[in-house]
Design an enzyme around this catalytic site. Sequence first.
Site, mmCIF file in Angstrom:
data_model
loop_
_atom_site.group_PDB
_atom_site.id
_atom_site.type_symbol
_atom_site.label_atom_id
_atom_site.label_comp_id
_atom_site.label_asym_id
_atom_site.label_seq_id
_atom_site.Cartn_x
_atom_site.Cartn_y
_atom_site.Cartn_z
ATOM 1 N N ARG A 1 10.188 41.711 11.554
ATOM 2 C CA ARG A 1 9.009 42.587 11.515
ATOM 3 C C ARG A 1 8.422 42.831 12.919
ATOM 4 O O ARG A 1 7.809 43.863 13.158
ATOM 5 C CB ARG A 1 7.946 42.034 10.567
ATOM 6 C CG ARG A 1 8.427 42.042 9.114
ATOM 7 C CD ARG A 1 7.320 42.012 8.094
ATOM 8 N NE ARG A 1 7.809 41.500 6.829
ATOM 9 C CZ ARG A 1 8.508 42.203 5.938
ATOM 10 N NH1 ARG A 1 8.800 43.460 6.173
ATOM 11 N NH2 ARG A 1 8.930 41.653 4.815
ATOM 12 N N LYS B 1 4.727 32.511 10.018
ATOM 13 C CA LYS B 1 5.754 33.398 9.449
ATOM 14 C C LYS B 1 7.063 33.160 10.213
ATOM 15 O O LYS B 1 7.218 32.152 10.882
ATOM 16 C CB LYS B 1 5.290 34.850 9.543
ATOM 17 C CG LYS B 1 4.067 35.139 8.675
ATOM 18 C CD LYS B 1 4.416 35.059 7.199
ATOM 19 C CE LYS B 1 3.223 35.306 6.308
ATOM 20 N NZ LYS B 1 3.515 35.058 4.908
ATOM 21 N N ARG C 1 8.955 26.058 9.332
ATOM 22 C CA ARG C 1 7.862 26.599 8.505
ATOM 23 C C ARG C 1 7.346 25.580 7.484
ATOM 24 O O ARG C 1 8.096 24.738 7.007
ATOM 25 C CB ARG C 1 8.331 27.895 7.832
ATOM 26 C CG ARG C 1 8.665 28.938 8.892
ATOM 27 C CD ARG C 1 9.096 30.237 8.304
ATOM 28 N NE ARG C 1 8.044 30.851 7.523
ATOM 29 C CZ ARG C 1 8.223 31.940 6.776
ATOM 30 N NH1 ARG C 1 9.414 32.506 6.705
ATOM 31 N NH2 ARG C 1 7.223 32.449 6.113
ATOM 32 N N ASP D 1 2.207 41.269 5.471
ATOM 33 C CA ASP D 1 3.465 41.679 6.113
ATOM 34 C C ASP D 1 3.327 42.969 6.923
ATOM 35 O O ASP D 1 4.205 43.298 7.718
ATOM 36 C CB ASP D 1 4.560 41.855 5.060
ATOM 37 C CG ASP D 1 5.003 40.520 4.485
ATOM 38 O OD1 ASP D 1 4.731 39.474 5.118
ATOM 39 O OD2 ASP D 1 5.612 40.515 3.400
ATOM 40 N N ARG E 1 3.477 35.294 14.546
ATOM 41 C CA ARG E 1 3.284 36.744 14.685
ATOM 42 C C ARG E 1 1.988 37.105 15.402
ATOM 43 O O ARG E 1 1.900 38.178 16.005
ATOM 44 C CB ARG E 1 3.346 37.426 13.306
ATOM 45 C CG ARG E 1 4.736 37.429 12.746
ATOM 46 C CD ARG E 1 4.846 38.142 11.408
ATOM 47 N NE ARG E 1 6.249 38.182 11.002
ATOM 48 C CZ ARG E 1 6.673 38.419 9.776
ATOM 49 N NH1 ARG E 1 5.809 38.659 8.814
ATOM 50 N NH2 ARG E 1 7.975 38.445 9.494
HETATM 51 C C1 S3P Z 1 6.229 37.021 -0.086
HETATM 52 C C2 S3P Z 1 4.984 36.522 0.145
HETATM 53 C C3 S3P Z 1 4.381 36.483 1.493
HETATM 54 C C4 S3P Z 1 5.097 37.412 2.436
HETATM 55 C C5 S3P Z 1 6.586 37.281 2.374
HETATM 56 C C6 S3P Z 1 7.078 37.584 0.963
HETATM 57 C C7 S3P Z 1 6.732 37.008 -1.475
HETATM 58 O O1 S3P Z 1 4.496 35.159 1.994
HETATM 59 O O2 S3P Z 1 4.652 37.212 3.772
HETATM 60 O O3 S3P Z 1 7.190 38.183 3.270
HETATM 61 O O4 S3P Z 1 7.737 37.694 -1.772
HETATM 62 O O5 S3P Z 1 6.127 36.320 -2.290
HETATM 63 P P1 S3P Z 1 3.432 34.013 1.639
HETATM 64 O O6 S3P Z 1 3.616 33.642 0.212
HETATM 65 O O7 S3P Z 1 3.758 32.889 2.564
HETATM 66 O O8 S3P Z 1 2.091 34.629 1.916
#
Ligand code: S3P
Length: 429
Positions: A388, A342, A125, A316, A346
């Site tokens: 998910r 992710k 990632r 999410d 996804r």
């Molecule tokens: C999250 C932010 C999101 C989300 C992740 C949790 C967080 O990710 O998809 O499950 O707790 O700040 P991104 O910051 O990459 O959008």
Amino acid sequence: MQGIESVVIRPARNILGSLRVPGDKSISHRYAMLAALAPGRSRFENYSPGADCNSTLSCVRALGCNVEHDEKRAVVIDGLGPQLHAPTVPLDCGNSGSTMRMLSGIVAAQPFTSQLIGDESLSRRPMKRVMEPLRKMGAEITATEDHAPLRITGTRLRGIEYAVPVASAQVKTCLLFAGLLADGKTTVEEPTRTRDHGELALRAFGAEVSRSRNAVTIVGGQALHPLDAFIPGDSSSAAFFLCAAAIFRESNLVIDGVLLNPTRSALLDVLAAMGCRINMMRVEEHHGELVGTIGMVSAASKPAEISGALTALLIDELPVLAAIAPYTAGIVVRDAGELRVKESDRLSAVTRNLKAMGAEVEQTADGWKIPGGQKLRGAEIESFGDHRIAMAFAIAALRAEGDTLIRNSACVAISYPDFFTDLEKVLER
Ligand code: S3P
């Protein structure tokens, strides 16, 4: 997260009953990290039981804090203050992007070098999004082509003004945590609003954070105090049950003690616009976070289009919304390119699994066009080790013809270890 387990999901006749979901993952991570920086004992009831939030606890422990569970199964953390201890082992973030990105902001301000590692998925990632601004603040960071493992040599950081190129609450929070420990003022501007748990958590621990439109500012050097809190139910976990209720005409579902923060509850607006009847009851505020009971009856009957700022707020929940789309009046999703990076890709995972169930779906460059009014058949679903995806297709399976096998289903433990047991509780067969 890899595992060999599979589960079979049989079709259901209806969704009926009430339940609670485990503590919110986003809030759990942030509270645990800030507890490390707040001298004294913090205590959290209903801390997320998922493997991701446990990765955060292990890292906090490796940074010198005592972490235990008390007799009421609450998480207790003895914080050290702004200066943590040099870890003698790599900080293992497991599958958790939140742990790696947000903790980077904290260790970048420590007078030692840390190594942050993760599993195979996390090591793919993108990390440049935190490396770049943290380097601007003075940290020295090396990585393997912008991916984990990260080696961060901390220093006395200087505050910056930074416009985050992608909408990401993890990046915003990383920089606010770094800003708390830096000299001077740090301002983070986001392209569209994302979840604000970082800001609210900082305030709950006693720091001042200000917002002006899409920019959030923190002044460095503020002292934190410990926090005793009950963590609300995870709205992204509740989303699976709400989407299940949205595909049964006679459904009647109640979810108690769930997070209703407006930056996390866009799904309720979307489902309401699609024709579901939703009530919010007993709404209270705990440490800046809204918590309450959601009641939902009836199925979705109108189409939905999701794009722009709404896509970012629903990031999410998009896999499960797409997984139920064929049973609704149709859903179009745009601007969701972030889904590709992710825990799995996804965008493709949903397309592939919907097709395996016989659905018509068009995958676009940054979303899907999924016509409504379709009948799906039970199939073999691949979770790609992504919690998910496994949970989204367990929901799609409820209205399919025939049984569905979810391969590699143990990954639900990343956010929701008891998901399949809880699902059975609200199914009518
Ligand atoms: C999250 C932010 C999101 C989300 C992740 C949790 C967080 O990710 O998809 O499950 O707790 O700040 P991104 O910051 O990459 O959008």
